[in-house]
Design an enzyme around this catalytic site. Structure first.
Site, PDB file in Angstrom:
ATOM      1  N   GLU A   1      -6.032  -7.630  -2.988  1.00  0.00           N
ATOM      2  CA  GLU A   1      -6.458  -6.382  -2.355  1.00  0.00           C
ATOM      3  C   GLU A   1      -6.396  -5.307  -3.432  1.00  0.00           C
ATOM      4  O   GLU A   1      -5.343  -4.775  -3.740  1.00  0.00           O
ATOM      5  CB  GLU A   1      -5.539  -6.008  -1.185  1.00  0.00           C
ATOM      6  CG  GLU A   1      -6.098  -4.824  -0.417  1.00  0.00           C
ATOM      7  CD  GLU A   1      -5.064  -3.995   0.337  1.00  0.00           C
ATOM      8  OE1 GLU A   1      -5.467  -3.185   1.183  1.00  0.00           O
ATOM      9  OE2 GLU A   1      -3.865  -4.132   0.070  1.00  0.00           O
TER      10      GLU A   1
ATOM     11  N   ASP B   1      -1.282  -8.255  -1.297  1.00  0.00           N
ATOM     12  CA  ASP B   1      -1.349  -6.921  -0.704  1.00  0.00           C
ATOM     13  C   ASP B   1      -1.203  -5.828  -1.763  1.00  0.00           C
ATOM     14  O   ASP B   1      -0.349  -5.925  -2.650  1.00  0.00           O
ATOM     15  CB  ASP B   1      -0.215  -6.791   0.322  1.00  0.00           C
ATOM     16  CG  ASP B   1      -0.298  -5.508   1.134  1.00  0.00           C
ATOM     17  OD1 ASP B   1      -1.129  -5.442   2.046  1.00  0.00           O
ATOM     18  OD2 ASP B   1       0.484  -4.576   0.838  1.00  0.00           O
TER      19      ASP B   1
HETATM   20  C1  NOJ Z   1      -2.518  -2.996   2.773  1.00  0.00           C
HETATM   21  C2  NOJ Z   1      -2.517  -3.688   4.094  1.00  0.00           C
HETATM   22  O1  NOJ Z   1      -3.777  -4.240   4.337  1.00  0.00           O
HETATM   23  C3  NOJ Z   1      -2.119  -2.654   5.121  1.00  0.00           C
HETATM   24  O2  NOJ Z   1      -2.296  -3.121   6.435  1.00  0.00           O
HETATM   25  C4  NOJ Z   1      -0.702  -2.260   4.848  1.00  0.00           C
HETATM   26  O3  NOJ Z   1      -0.318  -1.230   5.737  1.00  0.00           O
HETATM   27  C5  NOJ Z   1      -0.529  -1.754   3.414  1.00  0.00           C
HETATM   28  N1  NOJ Z   1      -1.193  -2.588   2.444  1.00  0.00           N
HETATM   29  C6  NOJ Z   1       0.934  -1.697   3.045  1.00  0.00           C
HETATM   30  O4  NOJ Z   1       1.453  -2.992   2.947  1.00  0.00           O
END
Ligand code: NOJ
Ligand code: CA
Length: 537
Positions: free
Chosen positions: A259, A205
């Site tokens: 991500e 993440d």
């Molecule tokens: C990216 C995640 O995909 C999202 O859903 C989340 O709110 C943020 N990172 C914070 O963790």
């Protein structure tokens, strides 16, 4: 493609399960692991090769589970660790790999580390795990800097003794200090915890945001500064080298998928060097408008950025953070220039679904791995009329509704039946945690199951063909000059994909055999907003 190879991540079709909204086994209106286990046959029949689970860990749900209290425990709303272990082995029995989400940038404010930090003195080792600072102003009444939270409002919250702590997201998500070796050791141990339980990969993440400039300098929020104080610092790479070493220490190496939202394709690609992450989500493609030139540019840039580091590309149309693409593609303006989430006064859902069908075939034919967000195989649109009092996303609340937030793409899936909960929960259960539209009866998995023209049937056909076609997945592609505003390319000796993004139907080559098509064809003509897969001589 060869199944069960150790480089499955280079070509797999990976299905994202958002556990809260997939299927509810125990009738409390919230999706859970029992629900997922009961639907594994559905996923197998769909033809996916891996599942990525959004967080299933113990959480107060301030950000839908991206606020983790304990990475080694399953939230009781979702089930138990024993159930997760069963789910992993049941998926493996079906040749489906498992990817779990790990959130390194922050933990929940209920995490033991953060409660210890709150109980400890300013300057204590406990506070050093986070970013605690004195405030500005005569009495420290102003936050240490002007950084804004990505979810709206200040990125700082004050604690009773007067110090402030940093949270790039919600106040319930304090940012960790990755300069601290305890943080690094803890996360490598969390990876081992899940890899030891058979997990095949990790989704990382907010992977480019972990490291911060320790001076926490202010910057002008209206332009993207270079260097940025917390986006894409060089120190991040060292973190993932450590993770890669953990992943590679298994006899069947585990995969790391990042991500990474970065505008610069070369900076993006640096996360994918051979000793770092294995792959990362393609957000440029996700955000691209339904336009032949824009799509071709993004595809070429993607391939060019990846080739230098030897990593496979990924292709993504939707996820739990953005407006569903049936809705995006049904807007008068399909670009995301105004943001990945917008209110949509005018949406032509039939047009959006037609383009979504064409986009699915494009995506699944491109080189690399493909991601499918739960419900896109049903052609679900964004739900845009959720009443304010039922909305849950902190983005909606922290921006006073200026940003619609992400609830509209997180509505529980419709499985069968004609009214809420559409089989999401067992009969007589509590209402789903978000309301489902009254119009979804025709979109249930059951309603689409036997319909040869449904989105579900298209996904099943395309995924089955993709798995059977040696030239698809990882490997080269070759553009063809076919017709203006038409994207056409070959994979291998005898596979061609043609996507008609022009305003007029185009003639198909007459010696070709149609493998899959996103709309019915008549007399060898490819209609507008339609894709076809062909066997060519
Ligand atoms: C990216 C995640 O995909 C999202 O859903 C989340 O709110 C943020 N990172 C914070 O963790
Ligand atoms: Ca439940």
């Amino acid at each position: 493609m060869t199944p069960r190879t150790t480089d499955w991540w280079r070509h797999a079709a990976i299905y994202q399960v958002y556990p809260r909204s997939f299927a509810d086994g125990n009738g409390d209106g919230i999706g859970d692991l029992a629900g997922v286990r009961s639907r594994l046959d559905y996923l197998q029949h769909l033809g996916i090769e891996a599942i990525w689970f959004s967080p299933w860990y113990l959480t107060p749900m301030a950000d839908a589970g991206y606020d983790v209290t304990d990475f080694r425990r399953i939230d009781p709303r979702f089930g138990t660790l024993a159930e997760a272990e069963k789910l992993i082995s049941e998926a493996h029995e079906r040749d489906i790999r498992i990817i779990v989400d790990v959130v390194p940038n922050h933990v929940s404010n209920e995490h033991a580390w953060f409660t210890a930090a709150l109980n400890a003195e300013p300057g204590s080792p406990e506070r050093e795990l986070f970013w605690f600072r004195e405030g500005r102003g005569d009495d420290g009444e102003l936050p240490p800097n002007a950084w804004q939270s990505i979810f709206g409002g200040s990125a700082w919250t004050r604690v009773p003794d007067g110090q402030w702590y940093l949270h790039l997201f919600a106040p319930e998500q304090p940012d960790l200090n990755w300069r601290n070796p305890l943080v690094r050791a803890e996360y490598e141990d969390i990876l081992r915890f899940w890899f030891d339980r058979g997990v095949d990969g990790i989704r990382v993440d907010s992977a480019a945001m972990c490291s911060k400039d320790p001076d926490l300098p202010d910057y002008d929020h209206s332009v993207f500064p270079d260097p940025h104080p917390y986006v894409d610092l060089d120190e991040n790479h060292d973190i993932y080298r450590g993770w890669r070493a953990v992943a590679d220490s298994y006899s069947e190496p585990r995969a790391l998928i990042g991500e990474v939202w970065l505008a610069d394709p070369d900076r993006f690609a640096q996360y994918l060097r051979a000793d770092e992450l294995h792959s990362a989500f393609n957000f440029d493609f996700l955000g691209c408008s339904w336009d032949p030139t824009a799509l071709r540019t993004v595809i070429d840039q993607t391939l060019a950025a990846h080739v230098g580091v030897g990593a496979p590309s990924t292709w993504v149309l939707s996820n739990h953070d953005v407006t569903r693409h049936v809705t995006r593609y049904g807007r008068p303006d399909t670009s995301t220039a105004a943001g990945i989430r917008q209110y949509n006064p005018v949406v032509d859902e039939d047009l959006g679904r037609r383009r979504a069908r064409a986009a699915a075939l494009l995506t699944m034919a491109l080189p690399g791995a493909v991601y499918i967000y739960q419900g896109e195989e049903l052609g679900l649109p964004e739900v845009e009329d959720i009443p304010a009092h039922r909305r849950d996303d902190p983005i909606y609340h922290r921006t006073n509704g200026e940003d619609p937030g992400r609830d509209g793409c997180r509505v529980p899936l419709p499985w069968n039946g004609t009214t809420e909960p559409y089989g999401f929960s067992p009969d007589g259960a509590a209402s789903p945690w978000l309301p489902q539209p009254a119009t979804w009866a025709r979109l249930t998995a059951a309603a689409q199951d036997a319909d040869p023209h449904s989105m579900l049937t298209l996904y099943r056909q395309a995924l089955a063909r993709r798995a059977a076609e040696p030239a698809l997945g990882d490997g080269p592609m070759q553009w063809l000059d076919y017709a203006p505003d038409v994207l056409a390319f070959t994979r291998g000796e005898s596979f061609t994909c043609i996507v008609n993004l022009s305003a007029t139907p185009v003639q198909l080559p007459d010696d070709a055999q149609v493998l899959v098509t996103s709309q019915p064809l008549s007399q060898g003509v490819l209609p507008v907003d339609t894709s076809v897969w062909l066997r060519t001589a």
